[in-house]
Design an enzyme around this catalytic site. Structure first.
Site, PDB file in Angstrom:
ATOM      1  N   GLU A 144       0.817  -1.217   0.000  1.00  0.00           N
ATOM      2  CA  GLU A 144       0.000   0.000   0.000  1.00  0.00           C
ATOM      3  C   GLU A 144       0.853   1.271   0.000  1.00  0.00           C
ATOM      4  O   GLU A 144       0.317   2.368   0.133  1.00  0.00           O
ATOM      5  CB  GLU A 144      -0.963   0.003   1.191  1.00  0.00           C
ATOM      6  CG  GLU A 144      -2.108  -0.978   1.028  1.00  0.00           C
ATOM      7  CD  GLU A 144      -3.143  -0.891   2.124  1.00  0.00           C
ATOM      8  OE1 GLU A 144      -4.293  -1.283   1.865  1.00  0.00           O
ATOM      9  OE2 GLU A 144      -2.821  -0.444   3.244  1.00  0.00           O
ATOM     10  N   GLY A 230      -8.172 -18.888   4.290  1.00  0.00           N
ATOM     11  CA  GLY A 230      -9.451 -18.690   4.950  1.00  0.00           C
ATOM     12  C   GLY A 230      -9.876 -19.892   5.784  1.00  0.00           C
ATOM     13  O   GLY A 230      -9.159 -20.349   6.675  1.00  0.00           O
ATOM     14  N   ALA A 257      -9.285  -7.460   8.351  1.00  0.00           N
ATOM     15  CA  ALA A 257      -7.870  -7.470   8.725  1.00  0.00           C
ATOM     16  C   ALA A 257      -7.347  -8.861   9.056  1.00  0.00           C
ATOM     17  O   ALA A 257      -6.337  -8.999   9.756  1.00  0.00           O
ATOM     18  CB  ALA A 257      -7.647  -6.533   9.905  1.00  0.00           C
ATOM     19  N   ALA A 258      -7.991  -9.891   8.538  1.00  0.00           N
ATOM     20  CA  ALA A 258      -7.554 -11.252   8.854  1.00  0.00           C
ATOM     21  C   ALA A 258      -6.113 -11.500   8.420  1.00  0.00           C
ATOM     22  O   ALA A 258      -5.311 -12.065   9.162  1.00  0.00           O
ATOM     23  CB  ALA A 258      -8.486 -12.258   8.189  1.00  0.00           C
ATOM     24  N   GLY A 259      -5.775 -11.081   7.215  1.00  0.00           N
ATOM     25  CA  GLY A 259      -4.419 -11.289   6.727  1.00  0.00           C
ATOM     26  C   GLY A 259      -3.386 -10.515   7.522  1.00  0.00           C
ATOM     27  O   GLY A 259      -2.277 -10.998   7.759  1.00  0.00           O
ATOM     28  N   ASP A 260      -3.741  -9.297   7.932  1.00  0.00           N
ATOM     29  CA  ASP A 260      -2.825  -8.500   8.737  1.00  0.00           C
ATOM     30  C   ASP A 260      -2.592  -9.158  10.098  1.00  0.00           C
ATOM     31  O   ASP A 260      -1.467  -9.198  10.602  1.00  0.00           O
ATOM     32  CB  ASP A 260      -3.382  -7.091   8.937  1.00  0.00           C
ATOM     33  CG  ASP A 260      -3.542  -6.349   7.619  1.00  0.00           C
ATOM     34  OD1 ASP A 260      -2.769  -6.631   6.686  1.00  0.00           O
ATOM     35  OD2 ASP A 260      -4.438  -5.498   7.529  1.00  0.00           O
TER      36      ASP A 260
END
Length: 312
Positions: A144, A230, A257-260
């Protein structure tokens, strides 16, 4: 003293809850609206900071905010969980980054990002604070901020002897030189397809498909490819070995924000001396806890909450 450094974005997340996403030209009525501190870089720094509070591993954030009222809020929110923000610069000529997030019933999300100050965090501005990586054990990166800044951060981290964990989101084609400068590339299913120039699909990947995709990235120079899948958990292929960590059974509320959370959990566990086998399970539990709450940084769990889930 060893520490984790995060180089990346800081955003204001404008989150709308709704029953379903609108179609082209359609207007739907949302249920609620909230502002949360976010940005993939800040999310990972906040999550790691919360997991590592009262330990000997510290977290630093390197990035940039704009000349607006949100800037102090974004930095102070990180500081409250012990994250050092000396590396967060200000570009007064632009606004802080903004992410507009829609979350429908079931927890799925769609996100629009306006980079703002994240987009002007160029390699020259990064160079003014890159000495903060000198004693890092792990450096977390995302996409980002400008790709050339990500590349510069990866090179600096490698020169300092730090392990680099790259979250390739928002996904884009990556040069082999960047893949080769990372220790772990951690795409989710859709990001893996994008990295391989495959068509988007709603269908979940099988483990064999994920393995084939990982092997393709390994051939391009990646050392390890850790695919976040997932409900199917996560799996790693590469120099560190092959592991598959099943997902924890939770009721998702917001997957933003699961990946974070996963990447922060992985780095936090590795920084405290865990093996990849146990760190991957800790990361899965961190992500599982995060999706049971709304928001990005507000959803990040404590170490005690993660360990309690793992015991179940």
């Amino acid at each position: 003293m060893k520490h984790i450094a995060v180089v990346g974005s800081l955003n204001v997340d404008s989150v709308v809850g709704l029953a379903r996403f609108p179609g082209p030209g359609e207007t739907v009525v949302g249920r609620d609206h909230n502002l949360f501190p976010g940005g993939k870089g800040a999310n990972q720094a906040f999550a790691a900071g919360r997991l590592l509070m009262n330990t000997d591993v510290h977290v630093r954030m390197l990035g940039q905010v704009g000349g607006d009222a949100h800037a102090d809020w974004l930095r102070q929110n990180l500081a409250q969980v012990g994250v050092n923000t000396d590396g967060v610069l200000v570009d007064a000529a632009v606004s802080s980054g903004v992410a507009i997030i829609g979350i429908e019933d079931g927890g799925q999300n769609r996100i629009i990002v306006v980079p703002g100050a994240n987009g002007t965090f160029n390699p020259q501005r990064f160079a003014s604070v890159h000495a903060l990586l000198d004693d890092a054990a792990f450096v977390l990166l995302q996409l980002e901020v400008p790709l050339e800044t990500v590349h510069a951060a990866a090179r600096k981290a490698r020169a300092c002897g730090a392990a680099v964990i790259l979250d390739p989101a928002p996904a884009t084609a990556l040069p082999a030189s960047l893949l080769g400068a990372t220790d772990f590339v951690t795409p989710n299913e859709s990001e893996l397809r994008t990295l391989l120039n495959q068509a988007p699909s709603e269908a979940p990947l099988t483990l064999s498909q994920a393995q084939a995709g990982a092997q393709a990235l390994l051939q391009q120079g990646a050392r390890n490819v850790l695919v976040k899948m997932g409900g199917q958990g996560a799996a790693n292929w590469g120099e560190a070995g092959h592991f598959h960590w099943p997902a924890f059974d939770v009721n998702p509320v917001d997957t933003t924000a699961a990946g974070d959370a996963f990447n922060a959990g992985l780095a936090a566990a590795l920084a405290q001396g865990q093996t990849l086998a146990t760190a991957g399970r800790f990361a899965c539990a961190t992500a599982a806890m995060a999706v049971t709450r709304k928001g990005a940084q507000p959803a990040m769990p404590t170490r005690q909450e993660v360990e309690a889930l793992m015991r179940t």
